[in-house]
Design a protein around this motif. Structure first.
Motif, PDB file in Angstrom:
ATOM      1  N   GLU A  43      17.335  11.600  -7.025  1.00  0.00           N
ATOM      2  CA  GLU A  43      16.769  10.993  -8.231  1.00  0.00           C
ATOM      3  C   GLU A  43      16.920   9.471  -8.221  1.00  0.00           C
ATOM      4  N   GLU A  44      17.959   8.970  -7.553  1.00  0.00           N
ATOM      5  CA  GLU A  44      18.125   7.523  -7.440  1.00  0.00           C
ATOM      6  C   GLU A  44      17.139   6.921  -6.440  1.00  0.00           C
ATOM      7  N   ARG A  45      16.738   7.701  -5.440  1.00  0.00           N
ATOM      8  CA  ARG A  45      15.729   7.226  -4.489  1.00  0.00           C
ATOM      9  C   ARG A  45      14.406   6.985  -5.211  1.00  0.00           C
ATOM     10  N   TRP A  46      14.071   7.906  -6.119  1.00  0.00           N
ATOM     11  CA  TRP A  46      12.846   7.713  -6.906  1.00  0.00           C
ATOM     12  C   TRP A  46      12.967   6.477  -7.784  1.00  0.00           C
ATOM     13  N   ALA A  47      14.125   6.288  -8.364  1.00  0.00           N
ATOM     14  CA  ALA A  47      14.327   5.116  -9.223  1.00  0.00           C
ATOM     15  C   ALA A  47      14.172   3.833  -8.407  1.00  0.00           C
ATOM     16  N   ILE A  48      14.746   3.803  -7.217  1.00  0.00           N
ATOM     17  CA  ILE A  48      14.616   2.633  -6.340  1.00  0.00           C
ATOM     18  C   ILE A  48      13.157   2.426  -5.949  1.00  0.00           C
ATOM     19  N   ALA A  49      12.461   3.508  -5.609  1.00  0.00           N
ATOM     20  CA  ALA A  49      11.051   3.398  -5.199  1.00  0.00           C
ATOM     21  C   ALA A  49      10.205   2.802  -6.318  1.00  0.00           C
ATOM     22  N   GLN A  51      10.555   8.537   1.189  1.00  0.00           N
ATOM     23  CA  GLN A  51      10.714   9.072   2.545  1.00  0.00           C
ATOM     24  C   GLN A  51      11.410   8.066   3.461  1.00  0.00           C
ATOM     25  N   VAL A  52      11.098   6.783   3.319  1.00  0.00           N
ATOM     26  CA  VAL A  52      11.766   5.756   4.129  1.00  0.00           C
ATOM     27  C   VAL A  52      13.242   5.672   3.748  1.00  0.00           C
ATOM     28  N   GLY A  78       0.794  -1.227   0.000  1.00  0.00           N
ATOM     29  CA  GLY A  78       0.000   0.000   0.000  1.00  0.00           C
ATOM     30  C   GLY A  78       0.829   1.282   0.000  1.00  0.00           C
ATOM     31  N   LEU A  79       2.137   1.165   0.152  1.00  0.00           N
ATOM     32  CA  LEU A  79       2.977   2.366   0.162  1.00  0.00           C
ATOM     33  C   LEU A  79       3.077   2.962  -1.237  1.00  0.00           C
ATOM     34  N   SER A  80       3.041   4.271  -1.294  1.00  0.00           N
ATOM     35  CA  SER A  80       3.234   4.971  -2.571  1.00  0.00           C
ATOM     36  C   SER A  80       4.730   5.164  -2.803  1.00  0.00           C
ATOM     37  N   PRO A  81       5.145   5.455  -4.032  1.00  0.00           N
ATOM     38  CA  PRO A  81       6.559   5.755  -4.266  1.00  0.00           C
ATOM     39  C   PRO A  81       7.068   6.904  -3.391  1.00  0.00           C
ATOM     40  N   GLU A  82       6.206   7.893  -3.120  1.00  0.00           N
ATOM     41  CA  GLU A  82       6.600   9.021  -2.260  1.00  0.00           C
ATOM     42  C   GLU A  82       6.951   8.537  -0.857  1.00  0.00           C
ATOM     43  N   GLN A  83       6.137   7.595  -0.331  1.00  0.00           N
ATOM     44  CA  GLN A  83       6.406   7.066   1.005  1.00  0.00           C
ATOM     45  C   GLN A  83       7.681   6.233   1.029  1.00  0.00           C
ATOM     46  N   ILE A  84       7.936   5.494  -0.024  1.00  0.00           N
ATOM     47  CA  ILE A  84       9.169   4.699  -0.109  1.00  0.00           C
ATOM     48  C   ILE A  84      10.378   5.621  -0.152  1.00  0.00           C
ATOM     49  N   GLY A 143      14.862   6.730   6.885  1.00  0.00           N
ATOM     50  CA  GLY A 143      14.939   5.462   7.590  1.00  0.00           C
ATOM     51  C   GLY A 143      13.641   5.165   8.323  1.00  0.00           C
ATOM     52  N   LYS A 144      13.526   3.939   8.805  1.00  0.00           N
ATOM     53  CA  LYS A 144      12.341   3.544   9.578  1.00  0.00           C
ATOM     54  C   LYS A 144      12.661   2.231  10.278  1.00  0.00           C
ATOM     55  N   GLY A 145      12.276   2.131  11.529  1.00  0.00           N
ATOM     56  CA  GLY A 145      12.555   0.916  12.288  1.00  0.00           C
ATOM     57  C   GLY A 145      14.050   0.676  12.389  1.00  0.00           C
ATOM     58  N   ARG A 146      14.483  -0.517  11.993  1.00  0.00           N
ATOM     59  CA  ARG A 146      15.912  -0.842  12.030  1.00  0.00           C
ATOM     60  C   ARG A 146      16.678  -0.281  10.842  1.00  0.00           C
ATOM     61  N   MET A 147      15.961   0.172   9.832  1.00  0.00           N
ATOM     62  CA  MET A 147      16.628   0.695   8.636  1.00  0.00           C
ATOM     63  C   MET A 147      17.102   2.114   8.896  1.00  0.00           C
ATOM     64  N   PHE A 148      18.375   2.348   8.687  1.00  0.00           N
ATOM     65  CA  PHE A 148      18.898   3.695   8.886  1.00  0.00           C
ATOM     66  C   PHE A 148      18.744   4.512   7.608  1.00  0.00           C
ATOM     67  N   PRO A 149      18.826   5.835   7.710  1.00  0.00           N
ATOM     68  CA  PRO A 149      18.623   6.690   6.531  1.00  0.00           C
ATOM     69  C   PRO A 149      19.734   6.526   5.499  1.00  0.00           C
TER      70      PRO A 149
END
Length: 156
Positions: free
Chosen positions: A137-143, A118-119, A110-116, A123-129
């Motif tokens: 631009e690479e974050r968008w590509a990964i999302a 942002q994570v 259910g996550l949108s690319p925008e939310q991905i 970061g979120k939980g155990r995942m660091f930023p």
């Protein structure tokens, strides 16, 4: 002759010190040591506005080139934990790290690319930023690559 050599020697010694700073303010490496001065209020680092604009939704359209770049960056930064297929079975999990959630879980579908993005950024939980490692631009590509992985059928 001795006088000429002596004057040249003094000239060389004088060239070692610029004399522009007080001696106690200069370190042994000749770096000038100045006290900290706080930045004026409202100061923005160079390039910060462009980086922030690159993170604004809706982001770039998922073209084949963007998806290919996302897959390549995903393999570099994400697959050690999340695995190539995004199932949470990366190399570090086999070495004792707690597995991350699978991208195929309903709550992550259910996550949108925008939310991905942002994570990835914060970061979120155990995942660091990853903001200091992955360009906006690479974050968008990964999302978009993650969204493509989520659309694939689960293999048995």
């Amino acid at each position: 002759m001795r006088l000429a050599i002596g004057l040249v020697g003094l000239g060389l010694l004088a060239a070692c010190d610029t004399g522009t700073e007080e001696r106690n303010a200069v370190a042994s490496t000749r770096t000038v040591q100045r006290p900290y001065q706080a930045l004026p209020p409202g100061t923005i680092a160079r390039g910060a506005a462009a980086r922030q604009a690159a993170l604004e939704p809706p982001g770039p359209e998922p073209t084949p080139q963007l998806l290919a770049r996302g897959e390549e960056r995903f393999r570099v930064f994400c697959s050690p934990c999340h695995g190539i297929g995004g199932r949470g079975d990366g190399r570090v999990v086999s070495r004792g790290f707690a597995p991350p959630p699978s991208y195929r879980e309903e709550r992550l579908r259910g996550l949108s690319p925008e939310q991905i993005v942002q994570v990835i950024t914060h970061g979120k939980g155990r995942m660091f930023p990853y903001a200091d490692r992955v360009l906006p631009e690479e974050r968008w590509a990964i999302a978009h690559h993650v969204k493509r992985l989520q659309g694939l059928e689960e293999n048995p």
